[in-house]
Design a protein around this motif. Structure first.
Motif, PDB file in Angstrom:
ATOM      1  N   THR A 410       0.833  -1.205   0.000  1.00  0.00           N
ATOM      2  CA  THR A 410       0.000   0.000   0.000  1.00  0.00           C
ATOM      3  C   THR A 410       0.862   1.247   0.000  1.00  0.00           C
ATOM      4  O   THR A 410       0.570   2.222  -0.705  1.00  0.00           O
ATOM      5  N   THR A 411       1.946   1.223   0.777  1.00  0.00           N
ATOM      6  CA  THR A 411       2.822   2.389   0.938  1.00  0.00           C
ATOM      7  C   THR A 411       4.274   1.947   0.859  1.00  0.00           C
ATOM      8  O   THR A 411       4.591   0.779   1.110  1.00  0.00           O
ATOM      9  N   PRO A 412       5.195   2.870   0.541  1.00  0.00           N
ATOM     10  CA  PRO A 412       6.613   2.500   0.478  1.00  0.00           C
ATOM     11  C   PRO A 412       7.276   2.400   1.842  1.00  0.00           C
ATOM     12  O   PRO A 412       8.413   1.953   1.948  1.00  0.00           O
ATOM     13  N   SER A 413       6.577   2.827   2.910  1.00  0.00           N
ATOM     14  CA  SER A 413       7.132   2.748   4.258  1.00  0.00           C
ATOM     15  C   SER A 413       5.984   2.731   5.254  1.00  0.00           C
ATOM     16  O   SER A 413       4.832   2.979   4.897  1.00  0.00           O
ATOM     17  N   ALA A 414       6.315   2.451   6.502  1.00  0.00           N
ATOM     18  CA  ALA A 414       5.341   2.620   7.579  1.00  0.00           C
ATOM     19  C   ALA A 414       5.208   4.107   7.886  1.00  0.00           C
ATOM     20  O   ALA A 414       5.869   4.963   7.268  1.00  0.00           O
ATOM     21  N   SER A 415       4.375   4.439   8.857  1.00  0.00           N
ATOM     22  CA  SER A 415       4.180   5.837   9.251  1.00  0.00           C
ATOM     23  C   SER A 415       5.508   6.489   9.629  1.00  0.00           C
ATOM     24  O   SER A 415       6.427   5.825  10.114  1.00  0.00           O
ATOM     25  N   PHE A 416       5.581   7.789   9.425  1.00  0.00           N
ATOM     26  CA  PHE A 416       6.791   8.556   9.734  1.00  0.00           C
ATOM     27  C   PHE A 416       6.447   9.656  10.737  1.00  0.00           C
ATOM     28  O   PHE A 416       5.275  10.033  10.885  1.00  0.00           O
ATOM     29  N   PRO A 417       7.437  10.202  11.427  1.00  0.00           N
ATOM     30  CA  PRO A 417       7.150  11.249  12.422  1.00  0.00           C
ATOM     31  C   PRO A 417       6.578  12.507  11.770  1.00  0.00           C
ATOM     32  O   PRO A 417       6.989  12.896  10.667  1.00  0.00           O
ATOM     33  N   LEU A 418       5.643  13.139  12.434  1.00  0.00           N
ATOM     34  CA  LEU A 418       5.111  14.415  11.968  1.00  0.00           C
ATOM     35  C   LEU A 418       6.244  15.421  11.852  1.00  0.00           C
ATOM     36  O   LEU A 418       7.123  15.505  12.714  1.00  0.00           O
ATOM     37  N   GLY A 419       6.235  16.167  10.768  1.00  0.00           N
ATOM     38  CA  GLY A 419       7.250  17.185  10.553  1.00  0.00           C
ATOM     39  C   GLY A 419       8.500  16.694   9.867  1.00  0.00           C
ATOM     40  O   GLY A 419       9.325  17.506   9.433  1.00  0.00           O
ATOM     41  N   SER A 420       8.651  15.381   9.714  1.00  0.00           N
ATOM     42  CA  SER A 420       9.904  14.850   9.165  1.00  0.00           C
ATOM     43  C   SER A 420      10.043  15.077   7.668  1.00  0.00           C
ATOM     44  O   SER A 420      11.146  14.960   7.129  1.00  0.00           O
ATOM     45  N   LYS A 421       8.947  15.408   6.982  1.00  0.00           N
ATOM     46  CA  LYS A 421       9.019  15.626   5.532  1.00  0.00           C
ATOM     47  C   LYS A 421       8.593  17.049   5.152  1.00  0.00           C
ATOM     48  O   LYS A 421       8.297  17.315   3.993  1.00  0.00           O
ATOM     49  N   ASP A 422       8.592  17.946   6.130  1.00  0.00           N
ATOM     50  CA  ASP A 422       8.145  19.314   5.869  1.00  0.00           C
ATOM     51  C   ASP A 422       8.940  19.992   4.771  1.00  0.00           C
ATOM     52  O   ASP A 422       8.403  20.802   3.997  1.00  0.00           O
ATOM     53  N   ASP A 423      10.225  19.701   4.699  1.00  0.00           N
ATOM     54  CA  ASP A 423      11.092  20.364   3.720  1.00  0.00           C
ATOM     55  C   ASP A 423      11.294  19.537   2.459  1.00  0.00           C
ATOM     56  O   ASP A 423      12.179  19.844   1.654  1.00  0.00           O
ATOM     57  N   ASP A 424      10.486  18.506   2.292  1.00  0.00           N
ATOM     58  CA  ASP A 424      10.659  17.606   1.155  1.00  0.00           C
ATOM     59  C   ASP A 424       9.310  17.255   0.545  1.00  0.00           C
ATOM     60  O   ASP A 424       8.814  16.144   0.708  1.00  0.00           O
ATOM     61  N   PRO A 425       8.686  18.210  -0.167  1.00  0.00           N
ATOM     62  CA  PRO A 425       7.356  17.915  -0.740  1.00  0.00           C
ATOM     63  C   PRO A 425       7.373  16.755  -1.722  1.00  0.00           C
ATOM     64  O   PRO A 425       6.399  16.002  -1.813  1.00  0.00           O
ATOM     65  N   ILE A 426       8.481  16.572  -2.456  1.00  0.00           N
ATOM     66  CA  ILE A 426       8.554  15.448  -3.397  1.00  0.00           C
ATOM     67  C   ILE A 426       8.567  14.131  -2.628  1.00  0.00           C
ATOM     68  O   ILE A 426       7.883  13.167  -2.993  1.00  0.00           O
ATOM     69  N   GLY A 427       9.315  14.082  -1.528  1.00  0.00           N
ATOM     70  CA  GLY A 427       9.320  12.888  -0.688  1.00  0.00           C
ATOM     71  C   GLY A 427       7.942  12.593  -0.139  1.00  0.00           C
ATOM     72  O   GLY A 427       7.534  11.433  -0.029  1.00  0.00           O
ATOM     73  N   MET A 428       7.202  13.654   0.198  1.00  0.00           N
ATOM     74  CA  MET A 428       5.831  13.473   0.678  1.00  0.00           C
ATOM     75  C   MET A 428       4.950  12.894  -0.426  1.00  0.00           C
ATOM     76  O   MET A 428       4.165  11.968  -0.204  1.00  0.00           O
ATOM     77  N   TYR A 429       5.102  13.419  -1.647  1.00  0.00           N
ATOM     78  CA  TYR A 429       4.290  12.933  -2.759  1.00  0.00           C
ATOM     79  C   TYR A 429       4.568  11.458  -3.068  1.00  0.00           C
ATOM     80  O   TYR A 429       3.685  10.725  -3.515  1.00  0.00           O
ATOM     81  N   LEU A 430       5.800  11.013  -2.803  1.00  0.00           N
ATOM     82  CA  LEU A 430       6.172   9.630  -3.097  1.00  0.00           C
ATOM     83  C   LEU A 430       5.445   8.625  -2.210  1.00  0.00           C
ATOM     84  O   LEU A 430       5.462   7.425  -2.493  1.00  0.00           O
ATOM     85  N   ASN A 431       4.787   9.092  -1.141  1.00  0.00           N
ATOM     86  CA  ASN A 431       3.995   8.201  -0.308  1.00  0.00           C
ATOM     87  C   ASN A 431       2.880   7.533  -1.102  1.00  0.00           C
ATOM     88  O   ASN A 431       2.376   6.481  -0.710  1.00  0.00           O
ATOM     89  N   ASP A 432       2.469   8.154  -2.203  1.00  0.00           N
ATOM     90  CA  ASP A 432       1.345   7.653  -2.997  1.00  0.00           C
ATOM     91  C   ASP A 432       1.788   6.823  -4.194  1.00  0.00           C
ATOM     92  O   ASP A 432       0.968   6.493  -5.054  1.00  0.00           O
TER      93      ASP A 432
END
Length: 494
Positions: A410-432
């Motif tokens: 379903t996802t490339p990883s388990a849940s991650f800490p809040l705020g850990s991807k704030d500076d990486d919008p592309i990394g956030m998009y890769l969740n999908d």
């Protein structure tokens, strides 16, 4: 009495029908859990009085011998993207704060008609734009899960339906509505250790649902079990003449037909979903899932979806383009926020209202969408993305010649800490990355929890099915659920 908040949708419905407890008692139990869970910030609006009033009507109907409906007396959470008559509907955005619809969305109307009651409106990423539930104007939702071994970092519940996943995982509601544009039911379900299904595009009406990307948005249920999802989806789905994309197809009794025997079914494993750098624990859970489906009688076959690598960039052109068009209606004139600086003209009011009302992620996607639709770039970006979409859909059509279902993470990883991807919008998009292809093709897809990782966080697997074949998806989900025996739950800290 049994703790009613530990019961599933099926158990609550059947218990109320049998008279083991009342709908009012169920509503009171969940209302108490909701009131005690402010630290999770799962609800934007709580409606305990509405839940109790509706529950009393269910109890009166039972006393009179009337049919209670397929969800008679079951309290649920409603994602704050669905218009609810007389109850604030915000899409988690400042620009709609205070907006109270005079109408009811078709999906919520169907649920109330089936006997469900409403505990409140659930938090989400603003306008459903996000993968971590950190873009809400009303503050981020916090997952009930924490890392094992004493880790106390606040974890993401996934998005955009993070309020829904948290409410179900934390026993604030037995089930909740979600919406899925590019994975926003399945990804938060995987992060929270619950089930969630996105049905075929058009199965559930979009009328009365605040729009993000109209050709992709689809409502679906989120609950603790596959059976509960089947029950709730049956109540939500159906043809709606008010929605031009609604499918005029009969709604099967998915619950009655549930069957975990997959003998004769072929389950495809797409080689393109095995990506470089994939989390080893995700890959191991995928291997476990393949064996579980073999044990259920399925044949595992290799298939190819060659345009998978283009799906995510294609999605992040199409979805923002449609969002830029849909969100143009929020202008400060008709409803919601109006920011009118002294002496300002109409254009100044538009600009000031949108600047104050939209969050950063919404602005980012509107800007991207407006850019790719502009005269000089339409053919270079939007037209090409639509071609990619057609190729992704064709890949699935060819795969169905060799298999009946597809199993994927379903996802490339388990849940991650809040705020850990704030500076990486592309990394956030890769969740999908694993969820988007089924959305582009409009296919039914479901996430089922199967394991936890070394940190004690849930891992989910995804079943993708043929158009309108929700039954096969639910059956395979049930087979996974029975063999995985997932019983892990978040240890209460809130």
């Amino acid at each position: 009495m049994t703790d009613l908040t530990e019961l599933t949708v099926a158990e609550l419905r059947d218990g109320i029908r049998a008279g083991d407890f009342t709908a009012v008692e169920a509503a009171e139990a969940f209302n108490a859990n909701v009131a005690a869970a402010d630290a999770l910030n799962a609800f934007i609006v709580k409606t305990p009085e509405i839940a109790l009033k509706a529950a009393a009507l269910v109890d009166a109907d039972r006393a009179a011998g009337k049919d209670l409906g397929v969800m008679g007396g079951v309290p649920i959470g409603m994602k704050d993207l669905f218009a609810t008559r007389g109850v604030q509907t915000t899409a988690a955005s400042h620009i709609l704060e205070g907006f109270t619809p005079e109408y009811e969305s078709t999906v919520s109307h169907n649920l109330w008609s089936a006997g469900a009651t409403m505990l409140g409106k659930l938090n989400l990423d603003q306008f459903a734009m996000g993968s971590s539930n950190e873009t809400s104007y009303f503050g981020n939702v916090t997952s009930p899960w924490r890392k094992a071994g004493g880790g106390n970092e606040a974890m993401s519940p996934g998005g955009s339906s993070g309020g829904s996943s948290t409410a179900v995982a934390a026993r604030l509601a037995p089930a909740a509505t979600g919406t899925d544009t590019g994975g926003s039911i399945r990804q938060p379900a995987a992060f929270a250790g619950i089930c969630g299904i996105k049905p075929t595009y058009g199965r559930c009406s979009r009328w009365g649902v605040v729009a993000f990307a109209s050709s992709l948005d689809q409502a679906g249920p989120m609950a603790r079990t596959v059976r509960d999802c089947a029950i709730m989806l049956g109540a939500m789905a159906g043809f709606d003449p008010k929605d031009s994309t609604s499918l005029d197809e009969p709604v099967p009794d998915w619950e009655a037909a549930l069957n975990a025997d997959l003998k004769g079914k072929r389950v495809g494993i797409a080689r393109e979903y095995r990506m470089d750098g994939m989390d080893a624990e995700i890959e191991a859970s995928w291997e476990q899932g393949k064996q579980m489906l073999r044990d259920a009688g399925a044949e595992i076959v290799d298939v190819s979806l060659p345009h998978t690598k283009y799906a995510l960039p294609g999605y992040y052109i199409i979805a923002p383009a449609e969002a830029s068009s849909n969100l143009a209606r929020y202008d400060g004139v008709r409803y919601g926020l109006r920011d009118l600086p002294e002496g300002a003209g109409l254009q100044d009011m538009y600009a000031a209202t949108r600047a104050a009302g939209f969050g950063d992620e919404v602005k980012r996607r509107v800007l991207i969408g407006t850019y790719v639709l502009s005269a000089g770039f339409y053919d270079a970006y939007y037209t090409q993305a639509q071609k990619v979409r057609a190729l992704v859909a064709r890949d699935f059509e060819r795969a169905w010649e060799h298999c009946d279902l597809i199993l994927a993470p379903t996802t490339p990883s388990a849940s991650f800490p809040l705020g850990s991807k704030d500076d990486d919008p592309i990394g956030m998009y890769l969740n999908d990355v694993f969820a988007v292809p089924a959305s582009l093709a409009g296919l039914p897809a479901m996430s089922v929890p199967v394991d936890v990782n070394a940190d004690g966080l849930p891992l989910g697997l995804q079943i993708i099915g043929k158009p309108l074949d929700e039954q096969a998806v639910l059956d395979a989900g049930l087979a996974l659920e029975q063999r995985a025996g997932f019983t892990a739950r978040a240890e209460k800290w809130w």
